[in-house]
Motif scaffolding. Structure first.
Motif, PDB file in Angstrom:
ATOM      1  N   VAL A   1       0.837  -1.194   0.000  1.00 28.92           N
ATOM      2  CA  VAL A   1       0.000   0.000   0.000  1.00 28.92           C
ATOM      3  C   VAL A   1       0.877   1.250   0.000  1.00 28.92           C
ATOM      4  N   ILE A   2       0.523   2.206  -0.859  1.00 31.86           N
ATOM      5  CA  ILE A   2       1.187   3.512  -0.898  1.00 31.86           C
ATOM      6  C   ILE A   2       0.236   4.531  -0.278  1.00 31.86           C
ATOM      7  N   PRO A   3       0.653   5.258   0.747  1.00 29.39           N
ATOM      8  CA  PRO A   3      -0.266   6.171   1.443  1.00 29.39           C
ATOM      9  C   PRO A   3      -0.889   7.234   0.545  1.00 29.39           C
ATOM     10  N   PHE A   4      -0.184   7.629  -0.531  1.00 35.65           N
ATOM     11  CA  PHE A   4      -0.716   8.672  -1.404  1.00 35.65           C
ATOM     12  C   PHE A   4      -1.780   8.137  -2.360  1.00 35.65           C
ATOM     13  N   ASN A   5      -1.914   6.820  -2.426  1.00 36.30           N
ATOM     14  CA  ASN A   5      -2.938   6.209  -3.271  1.00 36.30           C
ATOM     15  C   ASN A   5      -3.481   4.962  -2.579  1.00 36.30           C
ATOM     16  N   PRO A   6      -4.124   5.118  -1.419  1.00 31.72           N
ATOM     17  CA  PRO A   6      -4.533   3.975  -0.613  1.00 31.72           C
ATOM     18  C   PRO A   6      -5.769   3.285  -1.177  1.00 31.72           C
ATOM     19  N   PRO A   7      -5.977   2.052  -0.794  1.00 36.77           N
ATOM     20  CA  PRO A   7      -7.169   1.314  -1.244  1.00 36.77           C
ATOM     21  C   PRO A   7      -8.416   1.780  -0.497  1.00 36.77           C
ATOM     22  N   ALA A   8      -9.547   1.362  -0.977  1.00 38.58           N
ATOM     23  CA  ALA A   8     -10.808   1.685  -0.309  1.00 38.58           C
ATOM     24  C   ALA A   8     -10.804   1.101   1.099  1.00 38.58           C
ATOM     25  N   GLY A   9     -11.342   1.869   2.031  1.00 37.85           N
ATOM     26  CA  GLY A   9     -11.405   1.410   3.412  1.00 37.85           C
ATOM     27  C   GLY A   9     -10.133   1.606   4.202  1.00 37.85           C
ATOM     28  N   TRP A  10      -9.156   2.290   3.616  1.00 36.91           N
ATOM     29  CA  TRP A  10      -7.873   2.479   4.294  1.00 36.91           C
ATOM     30  C   TRP A  10      -8.026   3.284   5.587  1.00 36.91           C
ATOM     31  N   ASP A  11      -8.948   4.241   5.631  1.00 32.10           N
ATOM     32  CA  ASP A  11      -9.164   5.046   6.835  1.00 32.10           C
ATOM     33  C   ASP A  11      -9.531   4.178   8.035  1.00 32.10           C
ATOM     34  N   ARG A  12     -10.225   3.085   7.775  1.00 33.13           N
ATOM     35  CA  ARG A  12     -10.592   2.197   8.877  1.00 33.13           C
ATOM     36  C   ARG A  12      -9.377   1.418   9.375  1.00 33.13           C
ATOM     37  N   LEU A  13      -8.562   0.940   8.440  1.00 38.77           N
ATOM     38  CA  LEU A  13      -7.368   0.197   8.830  1.00 38.77           C
ATOM     39  C   LEU A  13      -6.332   1.103   9.479  1.00 38.77           C
ATOM     40  N   SER A  14      -6.145   2.302   8.908  1.00 35.93           N
ATOM     41  CA  SER A  14      -5.123   3.223   9.397  1.00 35.93           C
ATOM     42  C   SER A  14      -5.750   4.582   9.679  1.00 35.93           C
ATOM     43  N   PRO A  15      -6.183   4.842  10.900  1.00 37.48           N
ATOM     44  CA  PRO A  15      -6.811   6.119  11.232  1.00 37.48           C
ATOM     45  C   PRO A  15      -5.920   7.326  10.948  1.00 37.48           C
ATOM     46  N   THR A  16      -4.594   7.136  10.996  1.00 33.09           N
ATOM     47  CA  THR A  16      -3.672   8.235  10.703  1.00 33.09           C
ATOM     48  C   THR A  16      -3.369   8.359   9.216  1.00 33.09           C
ATOM     49  N   GLY A  17      -3.744   7.335   8.432  1.00 36.56           N
ATOM     50  CA  GLY A  17      -3.423   7.321   7.007  1.00 36.56           C
ATOM     51  C   GLY A  17      -2.015   6.853   6.708  1.00 36.56           C
ATOM     52  N   LYS A  18      -1.256   6.480   7.746  1.00 35.97           N
ATOM     53  CA  LYS A  18       0.141   6.111   7.564  1.00 35.97           C
ATOM     54  C   LYS A  18       0.301   4.601   7.443  1.00 35.97           C
ATOM     55  N   ILE A  19       1.487   4.201   7.004  1.00 36.21           N
ATOM     56  CA  ILE A  19       1.859   2.792   6.953  1.00 36.21           C
ATOM     57  C   ILE A  19       2.999   2.566   7.942  1.00 36.21           C
ATOM     58  N   PRO A  20       3.117   1.321   8.448  1.00 32.80           N
ATOM     59  CA  PRO A  20       2.367   0.121   8.091  1.00 32.80           C
ATOM     60  C   PRO A  20       1.152  -0.099   8.987  1.00 32.80           C
ATOM     61  N   VAL A  21       0.341  -1.045   8.526  1.00 28.23           N
ATOM     62  CA  VAL A  21      -0.731  -1.628   9.317  1.00 28.23           C
ATOM     63  C   VAL A  21      -0.591  -3.135   9.157  1.00 28.23           C
ATOM     64  N   VAL A  22      -0.911  -3.877  10.206  1.00 26.37           N
ATOM     65  CA  VAL A  22      -0.904  -5.327  10.075  1.00 26.37           C
ATOM     66  C   VAL A  22      -2.276  -5.890  10.425  1.00 26.37           C
ATOM     67  N   ALA A  23      -2.581  -7.021   9.827  1.00 27.34           N
ATOM     68  CA  ALA A  23      -3.779  -7.780  10.169  1.00 27.34           C
ATOM     69  C   ALA A  23      -3.342  -9.197  10.511  1.00 27.34           C
ATOM     70  N   ILE A  24      -3.766  -9.654  11.668  1.00 28.95           N
ATOM     71  CA  ILE A  24      -3.464 -11.011  12.114  1.00 28.95           C
ATOM     72  C   ILE A  24      -4.801 -11.669  12.393  1.00 28.95           C
ATOM     73  N   ASP A  25      -5.253 -12.457  11.429  1.00 29.36           N
ATOM     74  CA  ASP A  25      -6.617 -12.988  11.469  1.00 29.36           C
ATOM     75  C   ASP A  25      -7.592 -11.809  11.529  1.00 29.36           C
ATOM     76  N   ASP A  26      -8.348 -11.655  12.614  1.00 28.84           N
ATOM     77  CA  ASP A  26      -9.314 -10.562  12.691  1.00 28.84           C
ATOM     78  C   ASP A  26      -8.805  -9.410  13.560  1.00 28.84           C
ATOM     79  N   PHE A  27      -7.503  -9.436  13.906  1.00 26.58           N
ATOM     80  CA  PHE A  27      -6.915  -8.385  14.743  1.00 26.58           C
ATOM     81  C   PHE A  27      -6.073  -7.458  13.882  1.00 26.58           C
ATOM     82  N   GLU A  28      -6.381  -6.154  13.932  1.00 27.80           N
ATOM     83  CA  GLU A  28      -5.672  -5.168  13.118  1.00 27.80           C
ATOM     84  C   GLU A  28      -4.943  -4.178  14.022  1.00 27.80           C
TER      85      GLU A  28
END
Length: 227
Positions: free
Chosen positions: A32-59
């Motif tokens: 993921v590139i922060p300047f062109n994030p995928p849909a729903g990125w705000d939910r995964l990354s409230p700050t808009g920054k990277i990285p984010v991890v998902a471990i099963d259902d834990f983000e």
């Protein structure tokens, strides 16, 4: 399965990738590139920054929080010392490299040399680069030089401080800059040694195609890995 969201040449995404490799965790990387994030990125990354991890259902967001979580759930090999003073020093150096080294030196240089011209289609501001190189860099590199040892940064084993330092200095070199060996000899030697550590070398080899696609200077990193 651990899924790491973030382009691997990001200083902070690379930090999490190296930690995962060091701990021998299976993972996938979604660049993921922060300047062109995928849909729903705000939910995964409230700050808009990277990285984010998902471990099963834990983000989880933020590289330091992620690495601390991986340490708690996969304690061996340890990346953080267990003795209180050593752990505090490791946390301090992690924070200094993540914030001061990255924010005051590496991020600005990357923004001016790569993000502005290649992503935002804006001209590079040479005055901003000159200010970083002549004002911010000497102070930051000078402090880091004073903290270097002939071994690992904290204690007698590879850890989070080593990873965090290497991650920023890799991007500094990929931009075509080099550590002044006359002024910062211990910092330069430490960086060379860190690039040859197996987990760092593996991460750098894997991200080379992305770095090349962005026109970054990968020659110095390739030579350090092979040394």
């Amino acid at each position: 399965m651990l899924k790491i969201y973030g382009v691997p040449i990001s200083v902070h995404t690379r930090k999490v990738i190296i930690a995962a490799i060091e701990k021998k965790l299976r993972f996938e990387n979604d660049p993921v590139i922060p300047f062109n994030p995928p849909a729903g990125w705000d939910r995964l990354s409230p700050t808009g920054k990277i990285p984010v991890v998902a471990i099963d259902d834990f983000e989880l967001a933020d590289s330091s929080v992620i690495c601390a979580y991986l340490e708690q759930t996969h304690p061996e090999p340890a990346l953080y010392p267990r003795e209180a003073k050593a752990r505090a020093r490791a946390l301090w150096l992690e924070e200094y490299c993540d914030s001061t080294l990255f924010r005051e030196v590496v991020h600005g240089l990357f923004f001016q040399n790569v993000i502005r011209p290649k992503i935002l289609q804006q001209p590079t501001r040479r005055t901003a680069i000159d200010a970083i190189l002549t004002q911010a860099l000497p102070k930051v590199f000078g402090y880091l030089e004073s903290q270097m040892t002939d071994g690992w940064l904290v204690g007698n084993r590879f850890g989070i401080a080593d990873i965090t330092l290497a991650c920023s200095l890799v991007n500094y070199h990929c931009l075509g800059y080099r550590i002044d060996t006359a002024r910062y000899p211990k910092l330069e030697r430490t960086f060379r040694r860190l690039c040859q550590h197996p987990s760092i070398a593996t991460a750098l080899r894997t991200e080379q195609p992305v770095a090349q696609s962005m026109g970054l200077d990968v020659g110095i990193v390739e030579s350090l890995i092979a040394a």
